[in-house]
Design a protein around this motif. Sequence first.
Motif, short mmCIF file in Angstrom:
data_model
loop_
_atom_site.label_atom_id
_atom_site.label_comp_id
_atom_site.label_asym_id
_atom_site.label_seq_id
_atom_site.Cartn_x
_atom_site.Cartn_y
_atom_site.Cartn_z
N LEU A 197 0.87 -1.29 0.29
CA LEU A 197 -0.15 -0.14 -0.03
C LEU A 197 0.87 1.27 0.12
O LEU A 197 0.92 2.04 -0.60
CB LEU A 197 -0.74 -0.07 1.07
CG LEU A 197 -1.93 1.03 1.35
CD1 LEU A 197 -3.01 0.60 0.11
CD2 LEU A 197 -2.88 0.95 2.51
N THR A 198 1.92 1.34 0.91
CA THR A 198 2.62 2.38 0.86
C THR A 198 3.56 2.67 -0.34
O THR A 198 3.55 3.59 -1.06
CB THR A 198 3.84 2.15 1.94
OG1 THR A 198 3.11 1.71 3.11
CG2 THR A 198 4.73 3.47 2.18
N VAL A 235 1.21 4.36 -3.22
CA VAL A 235 0.98 5.67 -2.71
C VAL A 235 2.26 6.54 -3.59
O VAL A 235 2.19 7.38 -4.05
CB VAL A 235 0.94 6.00 -1.63
CG1 VAL A 235 0.67 7.56 -1.26
CG2 VAL A 235 -0.81 5.35 -1.05
N VAL A 237 2.42 6.34 -7.19
CA VAL A 237 1.69 7.65 -7.75
C VAL A 237 2.14 8.97 -7.73
O VAL A 237 2.16 9.64 -8.80
CB VAL A 237 0.41 7.27 -7.21
CG1 VAL A 237 -0.68 8.57 -7.53
CG2 VAL A 237 -0.63 6.15 -7.51
N SER A 238 2.51 9.11 -6.40
CA SER A 238 3.25 10.63 -6.27
C SER A 238 4.35 10.79 -6.88
O SER A 238 4.47 11.88 -7.92
CB SER A 238 3.40 10.77 -4.79
OG SER A 238 2.53 10.55 -3.93
N ALA A 252 3.36 11.19 -10.90
CA ALA A 252 2.63 12.36 -11.26
C ALA A 252 3.81 13.52 -11.33
O ALA A 252 3.92 14.45 -12.39
CB ALA A 252 1.72 12.66 -10.22
N LEU A 253 4.53 13.57 -10.28
CA LEU A 253 5.94 14.37 -10.49
C LEU A 253 6.71 14.37 -11.45
O LEU A 253 7.18 15.44 -12.15
CB LEU A 253 6.68 14.27 -9.19
CG LEU A 253 7.64 15.58 -8.63
CD1 LEU A 253 6.95 16.82 -8.53
CD2 LEU A 253 8.28 15.05 -7.53
N LEU A 291 5.89 13.04 -14.37
CA LEU A 291 5.15 13.63 -15.62
C LEU A 291 5.17 15.14 -15.66
O LEU A 291 5.20 15.93 -16.71
CB LEU A 291 3.79 13.08 -15.41
CG LEU A 291 3.87 11.66 -16.01
CD1 LEU A 291 2.38 10.94 -15.93
CD2 LEU A 291 4.30 11.36 -17.49
#
Lengths: 330, 125
Positions: free
Chosen positions: B83-84, B87, B90-91, B94-95, B97
């Motif tokens: 789970l960690t 997350v 994903v972060s 996004a950064l 991209l």
Amino acid sequence: MSRIRDNYENSRCLKIKKWIDGEVDLLASGVEIEAPEEAKEAALPESDLPNPAWQPGMRRPKAAKRRRRNRDGRDIRYFRRIYQLMSVFLCLAIIFILLWTVSYLPAFGNAGNPDNNEVSARYIESGLQETGAVNIVTGMILDYRAFDTFGESCVLFIASCCVLVLLRIDAADGDARARKRLREADDRVFEPKNDVILQRCACVMVPLIMVFGIYIILNGHLSPGGGFSGGAVLGSGLILYLNAFGFKETERFFTEKVYRRVTLSALTFYCLAKSYSFFTGANHLHSGIPLGTPGAILSSGLILPLNICVGLVVACTMYAFYTLFRKGGM
Amino acid sequence: MGAPLFVNMEETISIILFGIGFTMLLLHRNLIKKIMGMNIMDTAVYLFLAVKGYINGRMVPIVVDGIQDVSAYINPVPSGLVLTGIVVSVSTTALMLALTIRLYERYGSLDLDEILIRMKEEERP
């Protein structure tokens, strides 16, 4: 004597020495290896070449550079070949070393493996009594390791802040270029106004998706799910609504101000709710919040509110990522 | 070496996935493809962690019927770690991209070598 010197200056040995010393960068002298139309252009005299102002997506034509590029093209080709060979070799070596390690790992799915130690046994045996959560994983990440999850939420929040800093288009400081970019990025002008199929589908789907996301968040301590997955579902519902009905409809209830308030209040509540042990400094402090009956929706103490906080942060972050990437603002 | 690799087939596959992602990271010059390689590496790590937590013939760690025996459930710790990882992945994606978009706006290319050349040219007087 001078001829020998010329030979030495043109030799590959000196170039490699310079390259190792960092004086010249092989990459700096050109990247295109053999482009036939470029060779044709290089044969043209320099005055025939147009010299427009540089813009994104346009190469600066320079005849002198191109001549040098042709001369160094072979070196670059060698360099690239060696680079590819070395990287394939490196990757194969890494895979081989890791596979070698895997062949010494304990067998898959064996209960006696060393990672099934007293930590997981403790979580399973007394997790229900200590946290009140039926889902042991949720009890673990939101009670025993709640600070870890708080850090994750903060990572998401900081990532959305960084994307905001990077992609924000500010019209206020604007020269003409920024205004042009703003106009291009503002696709409210171009977005479909009345896409009937999408809108009818969204009318059916968005409430279902929202209810499903809320269900996942609220049942995080009873069934598989929790704040992160439910928040992602909620965020995707918001994105679908935005795609169907446009920014004008979405901004009735979700603007940048709402995003800021929801995210900050959720993170602050999480921080205050879980940091009581910091303030009191006690080791065996009882929270005073009743754990309730295991299996009931209002049970397991703080886990349900914390799940809601995490879900709100994740949903807001997903929506913020989408809007920032789409039009550079919320 | 062969037989243990076949017994630990899931780990082997995750290692090979990791290698594929790493090769993409090194060999592709397109920044978007580099990010894809990074994500494949992330996925390989999730697979490895999930495999490490699994125990043959046991249930998901959700208490049903009040059974709280260790021998009834799989290991819950790697699930939390995955789970960690998701997350954080994903972060960072996004950064990366967002950084790629800015680089494209500045230099007009997604090719890393091209971007480096343009940077060198701008540094030159």
